[in-house]
Design an enzyme around this catalytic site. Structure first.
Site, PDB file in Angstrom:
ATOM      1  CE  LYS A  38      56.372  54.300  64.131  1.00  0.00           C
ATOM      2  NZ  LYS A  38      55.774  55.317  64.998  1.00  0.00           N
TER       3      LYS A  38
ATOM      4  CB  SER B 113      58.832  57.314  66.601  1.00  0.00           C
ATOM      5  OG  SER B 113      57.480  56.936  66.504  1.00  0.00           O
TER       6      SER B 113
ATOM      7  CB  SER C 168      55.367  59.176  66.507  1.00  0.00           C
ATOM      8  OG  SER C 168      56.248  59.191  67.594  1.00  0.00           O
TER       9      SER C 168
END
Lengths: 483, 100
Positions: free
Chosen positions: A79, A154, A178
């Site tokens: 990420k 997310s 997330s």
């Protein structure tokens, strides 16, 4: 070699048996990324040079007859809010568009040592603020299972990359769901570890009392393997701690299923509400049936403050956001093209232009709930409610009151929604966190596991006691083994 | 719905947040913030008279380390300095605090 069938374990075995080389594996993943990612949009940056040099090192070790570790050769997606030295780290924000990390996050250091291969940095909601992936300043990641739908956020790119075989596993971060939400929407496994189980050093902070880094993988075993590599105390994150009793033991990866079968699962009635879609309810009931067929004991439990989790969460998070994001002034960590006549105007202009709408909304909201006239009514109140939510879980898990070991719930009320469907209504988007945010407020570990994968994926959530990742991973393995 | 944030105090909050708001987006921002803050009212129904606030964290133990510089190598400093948009010697150069 079909990369669809590969797992961390199979890649490692294949390398040891010389079925393929680490460079071949790496190349196969990049080829798949180049074929599919233009449509999906999982990656923001590919780190090809780094990946091939990591692969070469593994191949050299194998050629020299040296032992490679049990994790070596796993091609991972990271990420974009997690720092890899020398690589871009934008957190999907224009304010960090040109930021190159100057050190490795602790999780990255650990994975480098373990022989991971980093394929690239993945798309996300800007600074991890969002439930759909649409808040990225650069592009919305599409759901590989239906490209008209969101991938969930997310950690949108990390989940989509794993679901579309553009990485064997990935790292995400989870502040209110997330990791679990995109795993749920994309049909993969996502683990949010106990608060403190994994160091956040080198993670671009969103809400520090809630943020955790965790794995996203194709199955529970891989999630366990990746978690085992990244967990542990770190002097650079003083909230990180070793589990209460010794280290995380072998049970994380090799569960004793006889013990797992004796665990009791609680079903909180507040999570089976009228807003639950028919298909989600059906999928969760099927999972419960499967566990019951394995003679797992169930009981109904109550977490009475569940409905207050989202409002408490959306007071606490913006408060922390307003402080954590104060450092981004468009001057540091950035090439500043916005020099104004004085410093204040430079800040106002940079932050006004380069933060996205959701980020600005949360910073302003956080400034509001922390302001002197409203602090007690909002922020202090939310922190008190947070304690009540944690105490709900404590009671349900209490062994002296014949408590349960694991809690089973849906991950979200409905499967993935259409891109654009909720983008202009922030409150509707916040409500997506209804089943995931209580877990973060209480600091507990939880995992999202696919319950239904034949059409739009639907996941179920297992919540464990603090530092009992072994219980939810073991229960998840039991489920997968008996599919 | 009780109006807590109006145009005037939104401007004040935005300034405290060091964010310049796009005039064209002000109406929508006001509406969204109003709805979100109104939703927070739900918490008023919870009795917290006997509850202490919780700041987060799971286990608390004293965590200390020596206060030593942990710069790992000179290149780490150089990398940070090279990322400055403008500099004088090795210092970050910014517009004056009291400029026009």
């Amino acid at each position: 070699m079909n990369i669809k069938d590969l797992t961390i374990k199979k890649i490692n075995e294949g390398l040891k048996n010389k079925k393929f080389s680490a460079s071949e594996i790496t190349k196969a993943f990049f080829e798949n990324i180049k074929k599919n990612d233009e449509i999906i949009g999982a990656y923001l940056n590919l780190t090809e040079n780094l990946a091939y040099s990591q692969a070469d090192q593994i191949d050299i070790m194998i050629a020299e007859g040296k032992d490679i570790g049990a994790f070596s050769g796993a091609p991972l997606a990271i990420k974009d809010n997690i720092l890899i030295n020398g690589e871009m780290a934008t957190a999907a924000s224009k304010i960090l568009e040109n930021y190159k990390a100057s050190y490795d996050a602790t999780v990255i250091q650990k994975l480098k040592k373990a022989g991971a291969i980093f394929l690239g940095k993945t798309n996300m909601d800007e600074f991890a603020m969002g439930a759909s992936g649409e808040n990225s300043a650069f592009k919305a990641t599409k759901n590989p299972r239906d490209i008209a739908r969101v991938s969930g956020g997310s950690s949108s790119g990390s989940a989509a990359a794993v679901a579309a075989d553009m990485a064997v596993a990935a790292l995400g971060s989870d502040t209110g769901g997330s990791i679990r939400m995109p795993a749920n929407f994309c049909g993969v496994v996502g683990l949010k570890p106990t608060y403190g189980a994994v160091s956040r050093f080198g993670l671009i902070a969103m809400a520090s009392s809630l943020d955790q880094i965790g794995p996203i993988a194709k199955n529970v075993e891989d999630a366990a393997i990746l978690f085992k590599e990244i967990c542990g105390k770190d002097n650079f994150d003083l909230t990180s701690i070793n589990p209460l009793i010794g280290e995380y033991g072998d049970e994380i990866i090799n569960p004793d299923f006889n013990k797992i079968k004796k665990l009791k699962i609680g079903l909180p009635k507040e999570y089976f509400i009228s807003g639950l879609s028919k298909e989600t309810e059906g999928a969760i009931n099927d999972v419960i049936e499967k566990f019951k067929n394995l003679k797992i004991e169930f009981c109904e439990v109550s977490l009475p403050h569940t409905k207050y989790a989202v409002p408490a969460y959306y007071i606490i998070v913006p408060a922390e956001v307003s402080a954590n994001l104060a450092r981004f002034d468009g001057i540091r960590y950035a090439q500043n093209n916005n020099q104004q006549s004085n410093l204040l105007h430079t800040y106002l202009k940079n932050r006004g232009e380069k933060f996205g709408d959701e980020v600005k909304r949360r910073i302003i909201l956080g400034t509001f709930v922390l302001s002197s006239g409203y602090y007690d009514a909002y922020y202090a109140k939310a922190q008190k409610v947070r304690r009540l939510i944690k105490e709900d879980f404590d009671k349900v898990f209490d062994p002296s009151a014949d408590g349960v070991d694991v809690i089973l719930t849906p991950v979200s009320p409905k499967p993935a929604f259409k891109i654009g469907e909720k983008a202009s209504d922030p409150l509707q988007m916040y409500l997506e966190d209804i089943f995931t945010s209580p877990v973060n407020l209480a600091g507990l570990p939880a995992i999202s596991i696919p319950a239904k994968t034949d059409s739009l994926p639907i996941g179920f959530q297992l919540i464990g006691k603090h530092f009992r990742e072994a219980d939810i991973l073991g229960m998840g393995r039991l489920y997968e083994n008996n599919l | 719905m009780r109006e807590i944030i109006n145009k005037k105090n939104l401007e004040k909050l935005a300034h405290l947040s060091r964010i310049e708001i796009d005039k064209g987006k002000e109406e929508k921002l006001l509406k969204d913030l109003g709805e979100i803050i109104n939703y927070f009212e739900e918490l008023k129904g919870v009795d917290t008279s006997k509850t202490e606030p919780m700041n987060g964290g799971v286990l608390f133990s004293n965590a200390i380390r020596y206060d030593e510089s942990e710069t790992k190598c000179e290149s780490q400093n150089a990398d940070l300095i090279s990322a400055f948009s403008d500099k004088k010697d090795n210092y970050l150069k910014v517009p004056g605090v009291f400029g026009e």
